[in-house]
Design a protein around this motif. Structure first.
Motif, PDB file in Angstrom:
ATOM      1  N   THR A  13      10.609  -0.101  64.784  1.00 21.43           N
ATOM      2  CA  THR A  13      11.944  -0.688  64.925  1.00 21.43           C
ATOM      3  C   THR A  13      12.869  -0.049  63.889  1.00 21.43           C
ATOM      4  O   THR A  13      12.439   0.701  63.007  1.00 21.43           O
ATOM      5  CB  THR A  13      11.917  -2.199  64.663  1.00 21.43           C
ATOM      6  N   ARG A  14      14.141  -0.414  64.008  1.00 17.69           N
ATOM      7  CA  ARG A  14      15.142   0.075  63.055  1.00 17.69           C
ATOM      8  C   ARG A  14      14.817  -0.387  61.630  1.00 17.69           C
ATOM      9  O   ARG A  14      14.854   0.411  60.693  1.00 17.69           O
ATOM     10  CB  ARG A  14      16.495  -0.470  63.507  1.00 17.69           C
ATOM     11  N   ASP A  15      14.481  -1.669  61.455  1.00 15.95           N
ATOM     12  CA  ASP A  15      14.154  -2.178  60.099  1.00 15.95           C
ATOM     13  C   ASP A  15      13.025  -1.358  59.484  1.00 15.95           C
ATOM     14  O   ASP A  15      13.066  -0.988  58.331  1.00 15.95           O
ATOM     15  CB  ASP A  15      13.574  -3.604  60.098  1.00 15.95           C
ATOM     16  N   GLU A  16      11.979  -1.161  60.306  1.00 15.69           N
ATOM     17  CA  GLU A  16      10.796  -0.466  59.793  1.00 15.69           C
ATOM     18  C   GLU A  16      11.148   0.963  59.402  1.00 15.69           C
ATOM     19  O   GLU A  16      10.702   1.468  58.370  1.00 15.69           O
ATOM     20  CB  GLU A  16       9.710  -0.464  60.873  1.00 15.69           C
ATOM     21  N   THR A  17      11.976   1.607  60.230  1.00 14.51           N
ATOM     22  CA  THR A  17      12.363   2.988  59.947  1.00 14.51           C
ATOM     23  C   THR A  17      13.224   3.047  58.682  1.00 14.51           C
ATOM     24  O   THR A  17      13.079   3.968  57.866  1.00 14.51           O
ATOM     25  CB  THR A  17      13.110   3.581  61.173  1.00 14.51           C
ATOM     26  N   ILE A  18      14.091   2.034  58.492  1.00 13.55           N
ATOM     27  CA  ILE A  18      14.915   1.986  57.272  1.00 13.55           C
ATOM     28  C   ILE A  18      14.009   1.832  56.036  1.00 13.55           C
ATOM     29  O   ILE A  18      14.223   2.490  55.016  1.00 13.55           O
ATOM     30  CB  ILE A  18      15.953   0.830  57.345  1.00 13.55           C
ATOM     31  N   LEU A  19      12.984   0.992  56.146  1.00 20.71           N
ATOM     32  CA  LEU A  19      12.067   0.805  55.005  1.00 20.71           C
ATOM     33  C   LEU A  19      11.350   2.121  54.672  1.00 20.71           C
ATOM     34  O   LEU A  19      11.194   2.481  53.503  1.00 20.71           O
ATOM     35  CB  LEU A  19      11.050  -0.303  55.311  1.00 20.71           C
ATOM     36  N   ARG A 100      22.979   8.124  52.552  1.00 17.60           N
ATOM     37  CA  ARG A 100      23.477   6.897  51.897  1.00 17.60           C
ATOM     38  C   ARG A 100      22.322   6.243  51.153  1.00 17.60           C
ATOM     39  O   ARG A 100      21.955   5.100  51.416  1.00 17.60           O
ATOM     40  CB  ARG A 100      24.067   5.958  52.961  1.00 17.60           C
ATOM     41  N   LYS A 101      21.758   6.999  50.203  1.00 15.08           N
ATOM     42  CA  LYS A 101      20.529   6.556  49.516  1.00 15.08           C
ATOM     43  C   LYS A 101      20.650   5.167  48.876  1.00 15.08           C
ATOM     44  O   LYS A 101      19.764   4.324  49.042  1.00 15.08           O
ATOM     45  CB  LYS A 101      20.178   7.600  48.442  1.00 15.08           C
ATOM     46  N   ASP A 102      21.743   4.929  48.138  1.00 17.85           N
ATOM     47  CA  ASP A 102      21.875   3.635  47.438  1.00 17.85           C
ATOM     48  C   ASP A 102      21.986   2.482  48.431  1.00 17.85           C
ATOM     49  O   ASP A 102      21.417   1.419  48.227  1.00 17.85           O
ATOM     50  CB  ASP A 102      23.103   3.635  46.520  1.00 17.85           C
ATOM     51  N   GLU A 103      22.728   2.733  49.505  1.00 21.75           N
ATOM     52  CA  GLU A 103      22.905   1.688  50.512  1.00 21.75           C
ATOM     53  C   GLU A 103      21.574   1.392  51.212  1.00 21.75           C
ATOM     54  O   GLU A 103      21.235   0.235  51.463  1.00 21.75           O
ATOM     55  CB  GLU A 103      23.959   2.124  51.508  1.00 21.75           C
ATOM     56  N   VAL A 104      20.827   2.464  51.522  1.00 25.31           N
ATOM     57  CA  VAL A 104      19.516   2.273  52.160  1.00 25.31           C
ATOM     58  C   VAL A 104      18.635   1.422  51.249  1.00 25.31           C
ATOM     59  O   VAL A 104      17.923   0.525  51.710  1.00 25.31           O
ATOM     60  CB  VAL A 104      18.846   3.641  52.438  1.00 25.31           C
ATOM     61  N   HIS A 105      18.715   1.689  49.940  1.00 26.06           N
ATOM     62  CA  HIS A 105      17.882   0.937  49.007  1.00 26.06           C
ATOM     63  C   HIS A 105      18.281  -0.540  48.969  1.00 26.06           C
ATOM     64  O   HIS A 105      17.426  -1.422  48.928  1.00 26.06           O
ATOM     65  CB  HIS A 105      17.972   1.561  47.616  1.00 26.06           C
ATOM     66  N   ARG A 106      19.597  -0.792  49.035  1.00 24.30           N
ATOM     67  CA  ARG A 106      20.059  -2.196  49.036  1.00 24.30           C
ATOM     68  C   ARG A 106      19.598  -2.903  50.306  1.00 24.30           C
ATOM     69  O   ARG A 106      19.149  -4.042  50.278  1.00 24.30           O
ATOM     70  CB  ARG A 106      21.593  -2.257  48.957  1.00 24.30           C
ATOM     71  N   ILE A 107      19.707  -2.203  51.445  1.00 23.55           N
ATOM     72  CA  ILE A 107      19.288  -2.819  52.708  1.00 23.55           C
ATOM     73  C   ILE A 107      17.776  -3.063  52.696  1.00 23.55           C
ATOM     74  O   ILE A 107      17.309  -4.142  53.074  1.00 23.55           O
ATOM     75  CB  ILE A 107      19.695  -1.937  53.917  1.00 23.55           C
ATOM     76  N   ALA A 108      17.016  -2.063  52.213  1.00 24.85           N
ATOM     77  CA  ALA A 108      15.548  -2.210  52.172  1.00 24.85           C
ATOM     78  C   ALA A 108      15.172  -3.404  51.289  1.00 24.85           C
ATOM     79  O   ALA A 108      14.295  -4.200  51.654  1.00 24.85           O
ATOM     80  CB  ALA A 108      14.907  -0.926  51.671  1.00 24.85           C
ATOM     81  N   SER A 109      15.846  -3.558  50.143  1.00 20.37           N
ATOM     82  CA  SER A 109      15.539  -4.704  49.268  1.00 20.37           C
ATOM     83  C   SER A 109      15.869  -6.009  49.976  1.00 20.37           C
ATOM     84  O   SER A 109      15.134  -6.998  49.852  1.00 20.37           O
ATOM     85  CB  SER A 109      16.342  -4.641  47.964  1.00 20.37           C
TER      86      SER A 109
END
Ligand SMILES: [Zn+2]
Ligand SMILES: [Zn+2]
Length: 246
Positions: A13-19, A100-109
């Motif tokens: 899924t999208r969430d999993e791919t973002i993680l 968007r590394k920082d944003e990806v990290h915020r979303i993953a958290s």
């Protein structure tokens, strides 16, 4: 409804791919061994996401080898090198978030926190998945549909007359329950920041059902959080464009 590939496991899924993308970016593009602590930790997290429950019982589901392959697929999209089996989700998430590394990290958290917040309460069905993925979208919708909060919001706004904060539609000629049926609560805190905080009245906007759908759609199209001012601006520009092209 789960579509499968490989060992019969559902598609990522999208969430999993973002993680997975977050781990790839945090390691600056070095793909670790499936035996490394970071891959095992991600594998455990993916197995605890509150969907895929049936699939997660299979030992092959998102196991460290599978996570390792996914990291290689992401590296392939990122560098254009390799012969893996890259999915359209890998390409799409990379196109939206690869830089968007920082944003990806915020979303993953936020997704990690979301797994705790989701708890055992069922998640609502969603018809528009926001860029941050299914879990955070479902939590956003669950907050907005909380009947107690909706009631508080309607009571607080009744005095000044119920009015949409985007298009300003109001139907004060209708009786109260008809008016209330037109409006929904929209949660104003971006998905990646909502976390464990308790929703306050000031976190909610009153929107007509139309504008509520439109602001969510705009977030999908822009692949970003859209606030109320931005949504108003999108509608204003569209009507100005229409006037000019007549
Ligand atoms: Zn409206
Ligand atoms: Zn909303």
């Amino acid at each position: 409804m789960a579509r499968t590939q490989g060992h019969g496991n559902p598609k990522w899924t999208r969430d999993e791919t973002i993680l997975a993308l977050d781990l790839y970016l945090q390691l600056d593009g070095v793909v670790p061994s499936p035996k490394s602590a970071s891959v095992i930790e991600l594998s455990n997290m993916l197995r605890s996401l509150p969907y895929h429950q049936e699939a997660a019982k299979q030992p092959t589901f998102r196991n460290p080898d599978g996570v390792g392959f996914k990291l290689m697929n992401i590296r392939q999209v990122a560098t254009g090198k390799g012969l893996g089996n890259v999915s359209s989700m890998d390409r799409q998430v990379w196109a939206e978030f690869g830089h968007r590394k920082d944003e990806v990290h915020r979303i993953a958290s936020a997704i990690k926190t979301g797994i705790e917040v989701a708890g055992l309460e069922p998640l609502p069905e969603i018809d528009q998945e926001l860029p941050e993925g299914r879990l955070l979208t479902a939590l956003h919708v669950r907050r907005e549909r909380n009947p107690k909060l909706r009631k508080l919001l309607l009571e607080a706004r009744r005095g000044e007359g119920l009015c949409c904060e985007i298009c300003e539609v109001t139907r004060q000629d209708l009786d109260t329950s008809m008016q209330e049926a037109m409006f929904e609560a929209h949660h104003l805190v971006p998905l990646a920041d909502a976390g464990e905080r308790k929703t306050k009245l000031s976190d909610l906007a009153l929107l007509c059902a139309n504008c509520h759908r439109l602001i969510h759609r705009a977030m999908v199209l822009h692949s970003r959080w859209v606030d109320i001012d931005h949504a108003r601006e999108i509608l204003r520009q569209a009507s100005a464009h229409r006037r000019n092209s007549r």
